[in-house]
Scaffold this motif. Structure first.
Motif, PDB file in Angstrom:
ATOM      1  N   PRO A 182       0.570  -1.158  -0.226  1.00  0.00           N
ATOM      2  CA  PRO A 182      -0.181  -0.178   0.228  1.00  0.00           C
ATOM      3  C   PRO A 182       0.916   1.024   0.151  1.00  0.00           C
ATOM      4  O   PRO A 182       0.082   2.235  -0.580  1.00  0.00           O
ATOM      5  CB  PRO A 182      -1.036   0.194   1.115  1.00  0.00           C
ATOM      6  N   LYS A 183       2.237   1.444   0.205  1.00  0.00           N
ATOM      7  CA  LYS A 183       2.504   2.554   0.340  1.00  0.00           C
ATOM      8  C   LYS A 183       3.679   2.847  -1.034  1.00  0.00           C
ATOM      9  O   LYS A 183       4.125   3.716  -0.959  1.00  0.00           O
ATOM     10  CB  LYS A 183       4.102   2.129   1.575  1.00  0.00           C
ATOM     11  N   PHE A 235      -1.599   2.823  -5.893  1.00  0.00           N
ATOM     12  CA  PHE A 235      -2.634   3.831  -5.675  1.00  0.00           C
ATOM     13  C   PHE A 235      -1.791   5.546  -6.230  1.00  0.00           C
ATOM     14  O   PHE A 235      -1.603   6.331  -4.830  1.00  0.00           O
ATOM     15  CB  PHE A 235      -1.826   3.164  -4.524  1.00  0.00           C
TER      16      PHE A 235
END
Length: 154
Positions: free
Chosen positions: A79-80, A85
């Motif tokens: 996610p980082k 994203f």
């Protein structure tokens, strides 16, 4: 921070800072690096503590990991550091060098015995040829996509 960790990242820090100096008119730069999750830790601190490194003020550096390499990282990295994203980046895999290996592997047997300049010229020719084939083929690809879309509409 230990000197050992600083030295491990020294070359990458220098290369990134030199690249960022030419991008001072940008507000954000996305850096795709296989181990960006480790490298980006303490990056600003390493830059501040060095008299040879610098980053333009106001520039936001967004470290990311290419999609192929991200699969080998711990779950917390996804996610980082996933390109999926990052707002505004589109769909990119971040693995351009790895996609060229299959092309360069074809000539590796002949280049290993060449001198440095000859090897460089041969590899440049292989890359130019690869790029030319992509440019020539993109028209056919776009036509096929347009044609299939037209068939589904009508």
């Amino acid at each position: 921070m230990s000197a050992h960790l600083y030295l491990r990242q020294m070359n990458m820090d220098y290369a990134v800072c030199q690249s960022l100096c030419s991008m001072e008119n940008n507000s954000r730069v996305v850096a795709i690096y296989d181990v960006a999750c480790q490298w980006s830790r303490n990056f600003r601190q390493r830059v501040k503590s060095s008299k040879y490194l610098g980053v333009p003020s106001g520039l936001k550096l967004v470290p990311t990991v290419g999609k192929w390499h991200l699969g080998a990282h711990v779950v917390d990295c996804f996610p980082k550091f996933s390109l999926n994203f990052i707002q505004g980046i589109g769909q990119v895999d971040g693995e351009i060098l790895e996609t060229l290996w299959s092309i360069t592997n074809k000539v590796s047997g002949t280049t290993w015995a060449m001198g440095k300049s000859h090897r460089s010229e041969v590899l440049d020719d292989v890359m130019y040829d690869s790029n030319w084939k992509k440019w020539v083929g993109i028209g056919k690809c776009i036509f096929n996509i347009s044609y299939s879309c037209a068939l589904t509409i009508y």
